[in-house]
Every structure is written in structure tokens, then in C-alpha cells.
Scaffold this active site. Structure first.
Site, short mmCIF file in Angstrom:
data_model
loop_
_atom_site.label_atom_id
_atom_site.label_comp_id
_atom_site.label_asym_id
_atom_site.label_seq_id
_atom_site.Cartn_x
_atom_site.Cartn_y
_atom_site.Cartn_z
N GLU A 137 4.29 -24.54 -15.06
CA GLU A 137 4.50 -25.06 -16.60
C GLU A 137 5.38 -24.30 -17.39
O GLU A 137 5.28 -22.89 -17.50
CB GLU A 137 3.12 -25.19 -17.23
CG GLU A 137 3.20 -25.59 -18.61
CD GLU A 137 1.88 -25.76 -19.28
OE1 GLU A 137 0.51 -25.53 -18.52
OE2 GLU A 137 1.32 -26.00 -20.54
N LYS A 191 -5.59 -23.15 -14.10
CA LYS A 191 -4.28 -22.55 -14.34
C LYS A 191 -4.28 -21.12 -14.76
O LYS A 191 -5.06 -20.69 -15.55
CB LYS A 191 -3.81 -23.39 -15.69
CG LYS A 191 -2.85 -22.91 -16.61
CD LYS A 191 -2.12 -24.16 -17.20
CE LYS A 191 -2.12 -23.51 -18.80
NZ LYS A 191 -1.67 -24.45 -19.78
N GLY A 233 -4.35 -27.84 -24.27
CA GLY A 233 -5.25 -27.26 -25.09
C GLY A 233 -4.56 -26.04 -25.81
O GLY A 233 -3.61 -25.43 -25.48
N ASP A 281 1.44 -20.91 -15.87
CA ASP A 281 1.94 -21.41 -17.05
C ASP A 281 2.66 -20.14 -17.66
O ASP A 281 1.96 -19.28 -17.86
CB ASP A 281 0.95 -21.82 -18.01
CG ASP A 281 1.71 -22.46 -19.36
OD1 ASP A 281 2.98 -22.36 -19.56
OD2 ASP A 281 0.87 -22.72 -20.22
O1 OSB Z 1 0.88 -23.11 -23.18
O2 OSB Z 1 -1.08 -24.46 -22.65
C1 OSB Z 1 -0.37 -23.26 -23.47
C2 OSB Z 1 -3.32 -21.46 -25.69
C3 OSB Z 1 -2.63 -21.26 -26.42
C4 OSB Z 1 -1.25 -21.66 -26.68
C5 OSB Z 1 -0.47 -22.21 -25.71
C6 OSB Z 1 -1.20 -22.56 -24.36
C7 OSB Z 1 -2.70 -22.16 -24.42
C8 OSB Z 1 -3.60 -22.37 -23.25
C9 OSB Z 1 -4.85 -22.72 -23.41
O3 OSB Z 1 -3.07 -22.51 -22.15
C10 OSB Z 1 -5.53 -23.74 -23.30
C11 OSB Z 1 -7.00 -23.89 -23.69
O4 OSB Z 1 -7.68 -23.46 -22.98
O5 OSB Z 1 -7.13 -24.44 -24.85
MG MG Z 2 1.58 -24.40 -21.71
#
Ligand code: OSB
Ligand code: MG
Length: 369
Positions: free
Chosen positions: A213, A161, A290, A188
Site C-alpha cells: 500500500e 497489514k 481506516g 503499508d
Molecule cells: O494509511 O491506512 C493508513 C491510520 C492513520 C492514518 C493512515 C492509515 C492508518 C491505518 C490504521 O493504517 C487503520 C485503522 O486501524 O484504523
Molecule cells: Mg494506508
């Protein structure tokens, strides 16, 4: 079961490298751990709130306030048979899903430890391995991003992603796609676009992304439904979904074809199960998001995604991508084929390394029934 003590600890852990999204650049992970105790056993939950309200409205300070003044006193008045009862008992407190989740997940972990069972088993999942993916933040240039993608693909991750934002979108996707024609790839946007950008997402259709996303506003599902009708790429919702009911409504109007589940965003494991079940009944795939978690929240994510509706690789990557020293031992590791072993020991299933937690703790408090 009655809780007799709740502890909160605020931790600050430096990230190995900054993580940049459309809304912020994070250099340190600042978060609360919540410990819930009953009869001398303690379970732990990790809160996904940040210092700032840029992803969603909650912050670490609102979490502390809502836990201390509302959720913990409420929880001390309960006598419950199973942790699935907590989220309903918290319903009078509107919103504040991250605060609810931190306490609720600590109680699930406590329950699993008391049963001597791994967390996945009390959630209704299965043991073995989970396939997983990786989330890569915004980089200095398309070339730098392609290098990062190459590293992660070589490490075995099953899908990649990448973060996008206005002005940093089509050239990133096209550069990565050119070098990796067959890689399962998604974007995303963390709510950085509006329907005025529909043509961008129509352009992205040609890159065979597995999904896009949260392209539009964090509190919207209506515009997402409009966009989904105008593009082929499946829309995945993250920020917009806070409960099983939110998921039901989003699916009812066709706002997405995939849902990202973060337990911390939906009030905990009961909320995750509700979203999971709604999506499964509609044959809509889910995956586990995450929030740059430490090992405690990361292992919770590993257990959660053993449920049958998690049919797509999530964002749960190796501890070493985030921290020089995680607060759990062993850290979460990813195999060369992009899988993580599901722990078999009670609760989250890896040891919490208390001297490391202590060193990272900047504030601590506890309350007794
Ligand atoms: O939008 O998924 C998200 C991290 C912080 C806040 C929002 C998001 C994210 C990530 C990181 O995409 C996912 C990870 O590596 O933990
Ligand atoms: Mg996200």
C-alpha cells in the site's frame, strides 16, 4: 431537504496504545464530529483529519475553517432531494475532501435516520456480516511485531497489514512470514519510499504479500505505475486517490491493482461510490481503509463496505483495540471468525453515548441557516 443547523465538536480520546506509522506516532485521537440537522432530526459524521498535516495536507483547523467559512454556508443554500447531490454542490471548493466528507456523511446519516433505514441500505449495500482485517503499527522490534500479529491472527482477523518504513521493512516482513507462512499479509509504507527503493519491493515479491500500500509519494501516480511494472506484488493506492476521477486515471496508467477507499479521503460517501464503481467496472478490488476512527466513523466504514466491490477484508477492527470506552454502545466487535455484524437499526445503527462524547469534547460550535 434543507439543513437548518450544523454542529461541530472537537474530541480528544486517548488511544489504548500509540499507533506508529512512517509519518507519525499518535497517542490520542483528536477529531471533529459534525452533526447535520433538518426538522428536528440530526445525523452524525466523523472527520478523519488529524491535528497535523502528516498523512495528507488537511488538519482539524483547516477543516474547521473550510466548514465554517465555505461548506456550511453553501450547504445552507441548498434544497436537495438526496445526499448524493452534496459532493457535486461542493465542487467549487477545491480539495478539502476531509472537510467535505465530514458534513456529507452527516447528511447521509441524517437521510438514513429520516427514512428509518440502516445506512447500508441508502448506500445500496446489503446486510449481514463483513469479513475484516487489522492494521498493526510499527513496533519496537521484529519479535514484538510477530507477537502482535499472533494476537490478532488468534482473534480471527482475516488479513494482517503491517506498517513499514525505510530501515524497518524486509526484516519485519521476513519475521512475520516465517512464523505465519499462509497468513494473508500486506504492507503499508504511507509514502515513505521512492523509485530508488525499487529493489526492496522486488525483494518483497518473494513473501507473497497480498499487496503493498502507497509505497511512493502521496501526490504521485506516475512513479507508482513505473513501480507496478517492475514488481509482482499488487500496488494498492491510499493517499493518492481523492475521487472517482483519480481512480480512473490511476487505473488508466496501471498505477495500482487494488484501491483503498476511505470515505473521508474522497469527499464522503458519494466519492466512495464513484471510486467503487470505477474500480468495479475495471474488475479492480477495493477495500475499506481506516483512520483510527471512533465508533461513529467506524460504523460508517462497516456500512460502506457492504457494497459489492469490497471484495477484500479492510482495516475496520474492534473498538476495543483503540479505546477503553468507545463513544457508541454497543462498541464494534469482531467475531472469532473475523467478521463484524452490519447494524440493522436506522443510520449508523448503534447508540451514541452522549455523556462520553461530552467528556471528550474540547470545543464545540454550531451554525444555523
Ligand atoms: O494509511 O491506512 C493508513 C491510520 C492513520 C492514518 C493512515 C492509515 C492508518 C491505518 C490504521 O493504517 C487503520 C485503522 O486501524 O484504523
Ligand atoms: Mg494506508
Amino acid at each position: 431537504m434543507k439543513l437548518d443547523r450544523v454542529e461541530v465538536r472537537h474530541l480528544k480520546l486517548p488511544l489504548r496504545r500509540p499507533f506508529e506509522t512512517s509519518f507519525a506516532r499518535t497517542t490520542d485521537k483528536e477529531f471533529f464530529l459534525v452533526g447535520a440537522s433538518a426538522g428536528g432530526v440530526t445525523g452524525w459524521g466523523e472527520c478523519v483529519a488529524d491535528a497535523d498535516p502528516y498523512y495528507l495536507p488537511e488538519t482539524n483547523q483547516t477543516v474547521l475553517h473550510v466548514l465554517r467559512d465555505f461548506l456550511v454556508p453553501l450547504a445552507f443554500r441548498l434544497d436537495f432531494a438526496h445526499p448524493r447531490e452534496l459532493l457535486g454542490a461542493f465542487a467549487r471548493v477545491r480539495g478539502h475532501e476531509m472537510a467535505k466528507a465530514a458534513l456529507e456523511m452527516a447528511v447521509w446519516e441524517l437521510f438514513a435516520r429520516r427514512e428509518g433505514a440502516p445506512l447500508y441500505r441508502v448506500l445500496g449495500g446489503r446486510g449481514g456480516q463483513i469479513p475484516t482485517g487489522v492494521s498493526i503499527g510499527l513496533q519496537e522490534s521484529p519479535a514484538a511485531l510477530v507477537e502482535r500479529v499472533a494476537e490478532e491472527a488468534a482473534a480471527g482477523y482475516r488479513r494482517v497489514k503491517i506498517k513499514i518504513k525505510p530501515g524497518h521493512d524486509r526484516e519485519l516482513v521476513s519475521a512475520v512470514r516465517k512464523r505465519f507462512p499462509d497468513l494473508p499479509l500486506m504492507v503499508d509504507a504511507n509514502s515513505a519510499y521512492t523509485l530508488a527503493d525499487t529493489s526492496l519491493f522486488q525483494e518483497l515479491d518473494r513473501y507473497a504479500l497480498t499487496m503493498a500500500e502507497q509505497p511512493l509519494a502521496w501526490d504521485d501516480i506516475v512513479d507508482h505505475a513505473v513501480l507496478q511494472r517492475l514488481i509482482r506484488t499488487p500496488v494498492c493506492l491510499d493517499e493518492s486517490i481523492h475521487s472517482g476521477e483519480d481512480a480512473r486515471r490511476a487505473l488508466a496508467i496501471g498505477a495500482c491493482r487494488v484501491v483503498n477507499i476511505k470515505a473521508g479521503r474522497v469527499g464522503g460517501f458519494a466519492g466512495s461510490l464513484a471510486v467503487h464503481d470505477v474500480c468495479r467496472a475495471a474488475s479492480v478490488p477495493v477495500w475499506c481503509g481506516g483512520m483510527l476512527e471512533s465508533g461513529i466513523g467506524r460504523l460508517a466504514n462497516v456500512h460502506l463496505q457492504t457494497l459489492p466491490g469490497f471484495t477484500l477484508p479492510g482495516d475496520t477492527s474492534a473498538s476495543a483495540r483503540y479505546f477503553d470506552e468507545d463513544v457508541i454502545d454497543p462498541p464494534v466487535v469482531v467475531s472469532p471468525s473475523g467478521t463484524i455484524d452490519v447494524p440493522e437499526r436506522p443510520g449508523i445503527g448503534h447508540e451514541i453515548v452522549w455523556p462520553r462524547v461530552d467528556r471528550a469534547t474540547t470545543f464545540r460550535d454550531e451554525w444555523r441557516r
